[in-house]
Scaffold this motif. Sequence first.
Motif, PDB file in Angstrom:
ATOM      1  N   SER A  54      -5.233   7.810   7.976  1.00  0.00           N
ATOM      2  CA  SER A  54      -5.779   9.005   8.615  1.00  0.00           C
ATOM      3  C   SER A  54      -4.858   9.489   9.721  1.00  0.00           C
ATOM      4  CB  SER A  54      -7.165   8.702   9.182  1.00  0.00           C
ATOM      5  OG  SER A  54      -8.040   8.220   8.186  1.00  0.00           O
ATOM      6  N   ASP A  55      -4.346   8.569  10.511  1.00  0.00           N
ATOM      7  CA  ASP A  55      -3.295   8.870  11.481  1.00  0.00           C
ATOM      8  C   ASP A  55      -1.995   8.390  10.856  1.00  0.00           C
ATOM      9  OD1 ASP A  55      -1.464   9.087  13.492  1.00  0.00           O
ATOM     10  OD2 ASP A  55      -2.649   8.005  14.991  1.00  0.00           O
ATOM     11  N   PRO A  56      -1.202   9.296  10.310  1.00  0.00           N
ATOM     12  CA  PRO A  56      -0.013   8.861   9.569  1.00  0.00           C
ATOM     13  C   PRO A  56       1.009   8.119  10.413  1.00  0.00           C
ATOM     14  CG  PRO A  56       0.012  11.224   9.908  1.00  0.00           C
ATOM     15  CD  PRO A  56      -1.344  10.757  10.335  1.00  0.00           C
ATOM     16  N   ALA A  57       0.982   8.313  11.705  1.00  0.00           N
ATOM     17  CA  ALA A  57       1.925   7.605  12.574  1.00  0.00           C
ATOM     18  C   ALA A  57       1.494   6.173  12.843  1.00  0.00           C
ATOM     19  CB  ALA A  57       2.093   8.356  13.894  1.00  0.00           C
ATOM     20  N   ARG A  58       0.207   5.877  12.541  1.00  0.00           N
ATOM     21  CA  ARG A  58      -0.319   4.529  12.810  1.00  0.00           C
ATOM     22  C   ARG A  58      -1.153   4.050  11.633  1.00  0.00           C
ATOM     23  NH1 ARG A  58      -0.389   7.561  17.310  1.00  0.00           N
ATOM     24  NH2 ARG A  58       0.603   6.752  19.208  1.00  0.00           N
ATOM     25  N   PRO A  59      -0.517   3.778  10.499  1.00  0.00           N
ATOM     26  CA  PRO A  59      -1.272   3.249   9.353  1.00  0.00           C
ATOM     27  C   PRO A  59      -1.948   1.940   9.729  1.00  0.00           C
ATOM     28  CG  PRO A  59       0.982   3.832   8.730  1.00  0.00           C
ATOM     29  CD  PRO A  59       0.919   3.878  10.212  1.00  0.00           C
ATOM     30  N   ARG A  60      -3.156   1.737   9.207  1.00  0.00           N
ATOM     31  CA  ARG A  60      -3.902   0.518   9.529  1.00  0.00           C
ATOM     32  C   ARG A  60      -4.285  -0.183   8.234  1.00  0.00           C
ATOM     33  NH1 ARG A  60      -9.411  -0.665  10.870  1.00  0.00           N
ATOM     34  NH2 ARG A  60      -9.968   1.535  10.593  1.00  0.00           N
ATOM     35  N   TYR A  61      -3.708  -1.355   8.025  1.00  0.00           N
ATOM     36  CA  TYR A  61      -3.973  -2.131   6.808  1.00  0.00           C
ATOM     37  C   TYR A  61      -5.406  -2.674   6.868  1.00  0.00           C
ATOM     38  CZ  TYR A  61      -2.666  -4.994   2.764  1.00  0.00           C
ATOM     39  OH  TYR A  61      -2.572  -5.539   1.507  1.00  0.00           O
ATOM     40  N   LEU A  62      -6.207  -2.338   5.840  1.00  0.00           N
ATOM     41  CA  LEU A  62      -7.614  -2.721   5.846  1.00  0.00           C
ATOM     42  C   LEU A  62      -7.884  -4.003   5.088  1.00  0.00           C
ATOM     43  CD1 LEU A  62      -9.276   0.768   5.238  1.00  0.00           C
ATOM     44  CD2 LEU A  62      -8.889  -0.400   7.421  1.00  0.00           C
ATOM     45  N   VAL A  63      -7.386  -4.090   3.859  1.00  0.00           N
ATOM     46  CA  VAL A  63      -7.719  -5.250   3.032  1.00  0.00           C
ATOM     47  C   VAL A  63      -6.761  -5.325   1.853  1.00  0.00           C
ATOM     48  CG1 VAL A  63      -9.343  -4.034   1.509  1.00  0.00           C
ATOM     49  CG2 VAL A  63      -9.682  -6.476   1.964  1.00  0.00           C
ATOM     50  N   HIS A  64      -6.593  -6.535   1.349  1.00  0.00           N
ATOM     51  CA  HIS A  64      -5.823  -6.764   0.121  1.00  0.00           C
ATOM     52  C   HIS A  64      -6.754  -7.360  -0.924  1.00  0.00           C
ATOM     53  CE1 HIS A  64      -3.287  -9.438  -2.525  1.00  0.00           C
ATOM     54  NE2 HIS A  64      -2.720  -8.265  -2.702  1.00  0.00           N
ATOM     55  N   ILE A  65      -6.798  -6.733  -2.116  1.00  0.00           N
ATOM     56  CA  ILE A  65      -7.568  -7.281  -3.233  1.00  0.00           C
ATOM     57  C   ILE A  65      -6.590  -8.029  -4.128  1.00  0.00           C
ATOM     58  CG2 ILE A  65      -9.161  -6.804  -5.110  1.00  0.00           C
ATOM     59  CD1 ILE A  65      -9.648  -4.051  -3.907  1.00  0.00           C
ATOM     60  N   PRO A  66      -6.669  -9.349  -4.216  1.00  0.00           N
ATOM     61  CA  PRO A  66      -5.708 -10.091  -5.044  1.00  0.00           C
ATOM     62  C   PRO A  66      -5.725  -9.624  -6.497  1.00  0.00           C
ATOM     63  CG  PRO A  66      -6.921 -11.578  -3.609  1.00  0.00           C
ATOM     64  CD  PRO A  66      -7.602 -10.250  -3.506  1.00  0.00           C
ATOM     65  N   GLY A  67      -4.564  -9.736  -7.136  1.00  0.00           N
ATOM     66  CA  GLY A  67      -4.429  -9.394  -8.542  1.00  0.00           C
ATOM     67  C   GLY A  67      -4.278 -10.636  -9.391  1.00  0.00           C
TER      68      GLY A  67
END
Length: 469
Positions: A95-108
């Motif tokens: 949402s703020d392109p200057a500060r991406p915020r990693y939310l979660v990783h779904i394993p594959g």
Amino acid sequence: MASLLRRHSLIVLGLVLISAVAWSVSAQTPRGHGAEAHHMGLVGHDDLQGRSAYQPTIPKQGNRVIAYVGHHGGKARNPLTGVDEDNGTSIVDVSDPARPRYLVHIPGAPGGSEQGGAQMARLCDRGGKTYLLRTFGNAVPNSGDEVWDVTDPAKPKKVSTVVTGLTSTHKNWWECDTGIAYLIGGDLAKANPLQVGPSGWRTGRMTKIYDLSDPTKPVFIRDFGLVGQEPGSTGPVTIPQGAHGPIVLGNRVYFAYGTSADGALQIVDRQKLLTGPKEPTPANLSAPEISRLYMSPNWGGHTAFPVLGMTIGDWGPNTKGNTRDFVVLVSEAIANECREFRHATFMVDITTETRPFSVATFQVPGSPGGFCRRGGRFGPHSSSESFAPIFYKKLVFIAYFNAGVRAVDIRNPYAPREVASYIPATTERTAERCVGDGEARACKVAIQTNNVEADGRGFVYLADRANTA
């Protein structure tokens, strides 16, 4: 075009974000190379936990913009859980392109770069919820496609397995208005994708079509491929590699076949495809086809992006034909350091659908950038696939491996021209790319921009396949 670029910003994924401004820079880095920019600038970056990235999809969810990024197989440490996880799907708030915020990783799925992972990610809203359709694995025996509820993107929940037991899963497409999904994959439980499997299909990849209008209850519609690939066919196989991926627009499905060689563009009547006889006989497979354009055997179809209803400015005085339809057809480079045919992007005029014709070519020169000596692949991989008005019919963005992203002005589709570019810097995580064997083996570190996408705000997202962080 410079004014168009200045009005908007661009994002590069690794996850890297870039802003379109008039500048040129080459910053140096002790390992690999620095960033190089022309009319594009970095806004933000997320390392995606150092995972090799494939397809980014960037939907707006409420008042937020979320990036969903599919990954090739492999494994990396997830700092959010402290656990080593098989590469799957990264979910990042941009949402703020200057500060991406990693939310979660779904394993594959477990496995190496071409076996495991979860390369594709498509998003649709259905019944008041947001769903992620993703591949699960590639060449492992249990590869297939599955659906996750990502209404709360930080708390994904798996809701269904669409199909399993596939090989060579790849670029799918999901119609958000109808829920129809076009899934690309090899035959059920086939060890070698070029051998005949249990169902009898003779191709590395075919299309399995499902109704996912209720994503929790997938309904199979039909299998589809080219005549000569179907069960019971004999003689030479028509394009053994099979389909690379479809894109749907209106009542047409645009299929790209062949990936990097022996390629073709196929235009299909969507209504006939979905409602016609389902048994894969030659007649039933031929019935929905409107036309087919075979490419040179040196080139293949990776992405077939339709750009319809383009008014050709210079043709304004003409009383006929000044509004035309096109497909941007991309052939994928696959070999390191140019040890293959040179690949390119083609503008195919499909105004008369029954007689598609290539009218222009776009490519990045190997010199003076010295791209064939930089390491890794050089050449196109795919185009952006966004229909957002901000860029549609104006710019397409081509992922060009070690040449980064290239912004191409297609307003005159008979003479496409580059107007901006950005090559991200390598980092300590960027993986080497090698050529040769034994004592002749040589490896270099280079960016490998793999896929690119744009959102409705004017940001462009680049995904890197060399683990760049």
